[in-house]
Every structure is written in structure tokens, then in C-alpha cells.
Scaffold this motif. Structure first.
Motif, PDB file in Angstrom:
ATOM      1  N   ALA A  34       0.677  -1.196   0.024  1.00  0.00           N
ATOM      2  CA  ALA A  34      -0.174   0.145  -0.146  1.00  0.00           C
ATOM      3  C   ALA A  34       0.732   1.334   0.100  1.00  0.00           C
ATOM      4  CB  ALA A  34      -0.853   0.087   1.285  1.00  0.00           C
ATOM      5  N   TYR A  35       2.080   1.096   0.281  1.00  0.00           N
ATOM      6  CA  TYR A  35       2.966   2.377   0.399  1.00  0.00           C
ATOM      7  C   TYR A  35       3.349   2.924  -1.063  1.00  0.00           C
ATOM      8  CZ  TYR A  35       7.079   5.225   1.676  1.00  0.00           C
ATOM      9  OH  TYR A  35       7.896   6.301   1.910  1.00  0.00           O
ATOM     10  N   LYS A  36       3.387   4.083  -1.158  1.00  0.00           N
ATOM     11  CA  LYS A  36       3.608   4.906  -2.369  1.00  0.00           C
ATOM     12  C   LYS A  36       4.831   5.633  -2.282  1.00  0.00           C
ATOM     13  CE  LYS A  36      -1.024   5.361  -3.836  1.00  0.00           C
ATOM     14  NZ  LYS A  36      -1.976   6.242  -4.166  1.00  0.00           N
ATOM     15  N   ASP A  37       5.831   5.562  -3.206  1.00  0.00           N
ATOM     16  CA  ASP A  37       7.079   6.302  -3.271  1.00  0.00           C
ATOM     17  C   ASP A  37       6.880   7.966  -3.659  1.00  0.00           C
ATOM     18  OD1 ASP A  37       9.251   4.312  -2.508  1.00  0.00           O
ATOM     19  OD2 ASP A  37       8.585   3.214  -4.074  1.00  0.00           O
ATOM     20  N   ILE A  38       7.150   8.978  -3.234  1.00  0.00           N
ATOM     21  CA  ILE A  38       6.982  10.452  -3.607  1.00  0.00           C
ATOM     22  C   ILE A  38       8.427  10.707  -4.203  1.00  0.00           C
ATOM     23  CG2 ILE A  38       5.948  12.664  -3.061  1.00  0.00           C
ATOM     24  CD1 ILE A  38       4.193  10.451  -2.645  1.00  0.00           C
ATOM     25  N   LEU A  39       8.434  10.825  -5.292  1.00  0.00           N
ATOM     26  CA  LEU A  39       9.730  10.890  -6.125  1.00  0.00           C
ATOM     27  C   LEU A  39       9.790  12.377  -6.706  1.00  0.00           C
ATOM     28  CD1 LEU A  39      10.008   7.581  -7.902  1.00  0.00           C
ATOM     29  CD2 LEU A  39      10.828   8.166  -5.676  1.00  0.00           C
ATOM     30  N   PRO A  40      10.986  13.212  -6.965  1.00  0.00           N
ATOM     31  CA  PRO A  40      11.325  14.338  -7.438  1.00  0.00           C
ATOM     32  C   PRO A  40      11.398  14.006  -8.947  1.00  0.00           C
ATOM     33  CG  PRO A  40      13.211  13.802  -6.157  1.00  0.00           C
ATOM     34  CD  PRO A  40      12.306  12.585  -5.834  1.00  0.00           C
ATOM     35  N   VAL A  82      14.790  12.783 -11.004  1.00  0.00           N
ATOM     36  CA  VAL A  82      14.446  12.160 -12.021  1.00  0.00           C
ATOM     37  C   VAL A  82      14.040  13.268 -13.264  1.00  0.00           C
ATOM     38  CG1 VAL A  82      12.822  10.521 -13.478  1.00  0.00           C
ATOM     39  CG2 VAL A  82      13.470  10.030 -10.933  1.00  0.00           C
ATOM     40  N   PHE A  83      15.197  13.234 -14.347  1.00  0.00           N
ATOM     41  CA  PHE A  83      15.333  14.138 -15.224  1.00  0.00           C
ATOM     42  C   PHE A  83      14.276  13.309 -16.602  1.00  0.00           C
ATOM     43  CE2 PHE A  83      16.586  15.586 -19.350  1.00  0.00           C
ATOM     44  CZ  PHE A  83      16.539  17.131 -19.123  1.00  0.00           C
ATOM     45  N   ALA A  84      13.162  13.945 -16.670  1.00  0.00           N
ATOM     46  CA  ALA A  84      12.232  13.556 -17.783  1.00  0.00           C
ATOM     47  C   ALA A  84      12.519  13.754 -19.029  1.00  0.00           C
ATOM     48  CB  ALA A  84      10.641  13.946 -17.320  1.00  0.00           C
ATOM     49  N   ARG A  85      12.492  12.852 -20.162  1.00  0.00           N
ATOM     50  CA  ARG A  85      12.622  12.931 -21.285  1.00  0.00           C
ATOM     51  C   ARG A  85      11.651  13.012 -22.095  1.00  0.00           C
ATOM     52  NH1 ARG A  85      17.905  13.256 -23.128  1.00  0.00           N
ATOM     53  NH2 ARG A  85      19.496  12.248 -21.666  1.00  0.00           N
ATOM     54  N   ASP A  86      10.335  12.204 -21.510  1.00  0.00           N
ATOM     55  CA  ASP A  86       9.184  12.088 -22.125  1.00  0.00           C
ATOM     56  C   ASP A  86       8.152  11.843 -21.200  1.00  0.00           C
ATOM     57  OD1 ASP A  86       7.725  11.888 -24.672  1.00  0.00           O
ATOM     58  OD2 ASP A  86       7.084   9.810 -23.920  1.00  0.00           O
ATOM     59  N   ILE A  87       7.086  12.445 -21.122  1.00  0.00           N
ATOM     60  CA  ILE A  87       5.829  12.536 -20.542  1.00  0.00           C
ATOM     61  C   ILE A  87       4.756  11.997 -21.315  1.00  0.00           C
ATOM     62  CG2 ILE A  87       4.503  13.511 -18.747  1.00  0.00           C
ATOM     63  CD1 ILE A  87       6.880  14.891 -17.625  1.00  0.00           C
ATOM     64  N   LYS A  88       3.918  11.301 -21.041  1.00  0.00           N
ATOM     65  CA  LYS A  88       2.328  11.383 -21.541  1.00  0.00           C
ATOM     66  C   LYS A  88       1.354  11.099 -20.404  1.00  0.00           C
ATOM     67  CE  LYS A  88       3.033   6.291 -22.639  1.00  0.00           C
ATOM     68  NZ  LYS A  88       3.109   5.275 -23.448  1.00  0.00           N
ATOM     69  N   LEU A  89       0.273  11.685 -20.816  1.00  0.00           N
ATOM     70  CA  LEU A  89      -0.860  11.606 -20.012  1.00  0.00           C
ATOM     71  C   LEU A  89      -1.620  10.059 -20.183  1.00  0.00           C
ATOM     72  CD1 LEU A  89      -2.448  14.906 -20.195  1.00  0.00           C
ATOM     73  CD2 LEU A  89      -1.466  14.104 -18.234  1.00  0.00           C
ATOM     74  N   VAL A  90      -1.935   9.467 -19.228  1.00  0.00           N
ATOM     75  CA  VAL A  90      -2.643   8.091 -19.293  1.00  0.00           C
ATOM     76  C   VAL A  90      -4.007   8.128 -18.336  1.00  0.00           C
ATOM     77  CG1 VAL A  90      -0.690   6.945 -19.734  1.00  0.00           C
ATOM     78  CG2 VAL A  90      -1.404   7.235 -17.456  1.00  0.00           C
ATOM     79  N   GLN A  91      -4.587   7.361 -18.811  1.00  0.00           N
ATOM     80  CA  GLN A  91      -5.746   6.989 -17.753  1.00  0.00           C
ATOM     81  C   GLN A  91      -5.267   6.118 -16.586  1.00  0.00           C
ATOM     82  OE1 GLN A  91      -8.764   8.054 -18.160  1.00  0.00           O
ATOM     83  NE2 GLN A  91      -8.018   9.375 -19.914  1.00  0.00           N
ATOM     84  N   GLU A  92      -5.801   6.238 -15.383  1.00  0.00           N
ATOM     85  CA  GLU A  92      -5.298   5.339 -14.269  1.00  0.00           C
ATOM     86  C   GLU A  92      -5.589   3.796 -14.582  1.00  0.00           C
ATOM     87  OE1 GLU A  92      -6.154   5.371  -9.342  1.00  0.00           O
ATOM     88  OE2 GLU A  92      -7.257   6.445 -10.475  1.00  0.00           O
TER      89      GLU A  92
END
Length: 205
Positions: A34-40, A82-92
Motif C-alpha cells: 500500500a506504500y507509495k514512493d514520492i519522487l522528485p 528524475v530528469f524526464a525525457r518524455d511524459i505522456k498522460l494516461v488513464q489510471e
């Protein structure tokens, strides 16, 4: 690396390099538990030309772990993002099966520290130097458990290894004085699999 999760906060302007602006935010990435990592996360304004990100959005990121030193409270501190090179929106419902995948190929730059906890868990801490373009390196803290921890305890500075795992956030308490304790967060790669790099065969190839 690939991360899939939920945007936790608004984008904040971070800095500018050669006229290009960069922004930061935090991503909540679920574990099997149930734990979630909160990442920069750090991303270039160029990715925002065709994309708008809001709190609560589900996204998938492809990127790299980056590190830099920052002078904080009178000393240098290793900052991980984390340096993002690509991001895309998705449905959950479209989340990938493994929402936190990291692969690193680097060199041991600090002698691994092996220890056994009071609950008899074997742990090794190591620092990996991962080369990137322009003669720069990122220094990534990693942690291994059990059989992997015993393997890491025998590694030497300068040896090259490949690791697979996930980037995790971990909270801890730092004692400033006998009366004052502050809560802090550190980031490290939890190793699931590792192997020595076959440098000889790679050079032949």
C-alpha cells in the motif's frame, strides 16, 4: 527508467540553463504494498509546449536519474532527481504492470557497507557512478538485500556493475540536538537484480 504515477503538486520553476527553463514536481508511484514512493521530477519547459500537467493527473515518464551537490545547512548534500525525457498522460486504468523500473550501468565509487539489522536482515549500501554525456557522472545511492547484499559486500571500488530495480523514497529522522529531531527524505535505488559487467566482451564487440 520508467515511472508511472500521479502528480502530487503544482509545477515549480527551478532554474535556467542556456535560456532553457526547468520545472520540478513530485510524482506518487505505487508499490505492490500500500506504500507509495514520492519522487522528485525535473522537466524542461519544452515538454510543456504540447502538454499541461495538473495535480492528480496520471502520467508515465521515461527519463534518467540525475544527481548534483547542493550546499545546505553548512555542507554539501547529494540531491537526487528524475530528469524526464518524455511524459505522456494516461488513464489510471492504463498504468503499466511495473510502474517503477530502473536500469543502471555504472562503477562502484565508494566501498559498499554491509550490515545486518536487529531483525537479521542483510543490507548493503553502495554508491554507483553512472557516466553520461559531456564527461559528467551521476552518483546514485543504491541498497541491496539478502543474497544481493552479500554479493555487494565483496565488490571493490572501480568495478563496473549493472543493476535492475526501482527508485524509492525513504523517510528518516535526523537528530539535530538532544531536544530537536527533524524528518527528512532520502532517495535510493532498491536493487532487485545485479551482475558484474562483462567489460572484456563488450570491448571486443
Amino acid at each position: 527508467m520508467i515511472l508511472a504515477g500521479t502528480v502530487q503538486d503544482d509545477l515549480q520553476y527551478s532554474h535556467q540553463i542556456y535560456g532553457e527553463g526547468f520545472y520540478t514536481f513530485h510524482l506518487s508511484v505505487p508499490r505492490i504494498s500500500a506504500y507509495k514512493d514520492i519522487l522528485p521530477i525535473t522537466l524542461s519547459e519544452r515538454l510543456l509546449n504540447t502538454l499541461t500537467i495538473h495535480i492528480g493527473d496520471s502520467i508515465v515518464i521515461e527519463g534518467q536519474i540525475r544527481s548534483y551537490n547542493k550546499f545546505i545547512d553548512g555542507g554539501n548534500r547529494l540531491i537526487i532527481t528524475v530528469f524526464a525525457r518524455d511524459i505522456k498522460l494516461v488513464q489510471e486504468d492504463d498504468y503499466i504492470k511495473n510502474p517503477n523500473q530502473v536500469f543502471l550501468d555504472g562503477f562502484i565509487c565508494k566501498q559498499p557497507v554491509y550490515r545486518v539489522t536487529p531483525l537479521n536482515r542483510e543490507i548493503s549500501d553502495l554508491l554507483l557512478a553512472v557516466n553520461r554525456s559531456y564527461n559528467k557522472s551521476d552518483y546514485v545511492p543504491c541498497i541491496a538485500w539478502g543474497r544481493n547484499a552479500r554479493f555487494c559486500s565483496n565488490l571493490k571500488i572501480g568495478e563496473r556493475i549493472k543493476i535492475w530495480g526501482r527508485l524509492q523514497s525513504r523517510e528518516y529522522q535526523k537528530h539535530i540536538s538532544e531536544q530537536e529531531v527533524i524528518n527528512k527524505t532520502t532517495y535510493e535505488v532498491s536493487i532487485a537484480k545485479l551482475e558484474l559487467a562483462d567489460i572484456e566482451n563488450e570491448n571486443k564487440g
